[in-house]
Motif scaffolding. Sequence first.
Motif, short mmCIF file in Angstrom:
data_model
loop_
_atom_site.label_atom_id
_atom_site.label_comp_id
_atom_site.label_asym_id
_atom_site.label_seq_id
_atom_site.Cartn_x
_atom_site.Cartn_y
_atom_site.Cartn_z
N THR A 76 3.80 19.00 0.89
CA THR A 76 3.76 18.13 2.05
C THR A 76 4.97 18.49 2.90
O THR A 76 5.83 19.25 2.45
CB THR A 76 3.81 16.64 1.65
N MET A 93 0.84 -1.18 0.00
CA MET A 93 0.00 0.00 0.00
C MET A 93 0.88 1.24 0.00
O MET A 93 1.90 1.31 0.67
CB MET A 93 -0.91 -0.01 1.22
N THR A 94 0.47 2.26 -0.73
CA THR A 94 1.20 3.51 -0.82
C THR A 94 1.03 4.30 0.48
O THR A 94 -0.06 4.38 1.02
CB THR A 94 0.69 4.34 -2.00
N GLU A 95 2.11 4.90 0.94
CA GLU A 95 2.05 5.72 2.15
C GLU A 95 1.22 6.98 1.88
O GLU A 95 1.34 7.60 0.83
CB GLU A 95 3.47 6.11 2.55
N VAL A 96 0.40 7.36 2.85
CA VAL A 96 -0.42 8.56 2.73
C VAL A 96 0.33 9.72 3.38
O VAL A 96 0.86 9.59 4.47
CB VAL A 96 -1.79 8.35 3.42
N HIS A 97 0.37 10.85 2.68
CA HIS A 97 1.07 12.03 3.17
C HIS A 97 0.07 13.11 3.57
O HIS A 97 -0.98 13.24 2.96
CB HIS A 97 2.00 12.59 2.09
N LYS A 98 0.41 13.88 4.56
CA LYS A 98 -0.43 14.99 5.00
C LYS A 98 -0.13 16.21 4.14
O LYS A 98 1.03 16.57 3.93
CB LYS A 98 -0.15 15.29 6.46
N ILE A 99 -1.18 16.86 3.63
CA ILE A 99 -1.02 18.05 2.80
C ILE A 99 -0.81 19.26 3.71
O ILE A 99 -1.58 19.50 4.63
CB ILE A 99 -2.24 18.28 1.90
#
Length: 67
Positions: free
Chosen positions: A28, A1-7
């Motif tokens: 980010t 799964m791709t890591e989710v980044h905070k905008i």
Amino acid sequence: MTEVHKIARLSVVASSIDPLCGIVEIDTPNTTVRFELNEDMAHSFCTDLERFLTQAPRREQDRARRG
């Protein structure tokens, strides 16, 4: 799964009005990414964001907070 980044920041700037297109820039904490955006994709984003913002569980949570 791709890591989710905070905008951290998002901006949209028109680069052409005929045809309508622009640049989406997403910052980010680790990087800045730029994407080309056309009118069809912008309408799709609007539809998806509207659906996201009007989800029933979110409205119920907001009401509960306001009392």
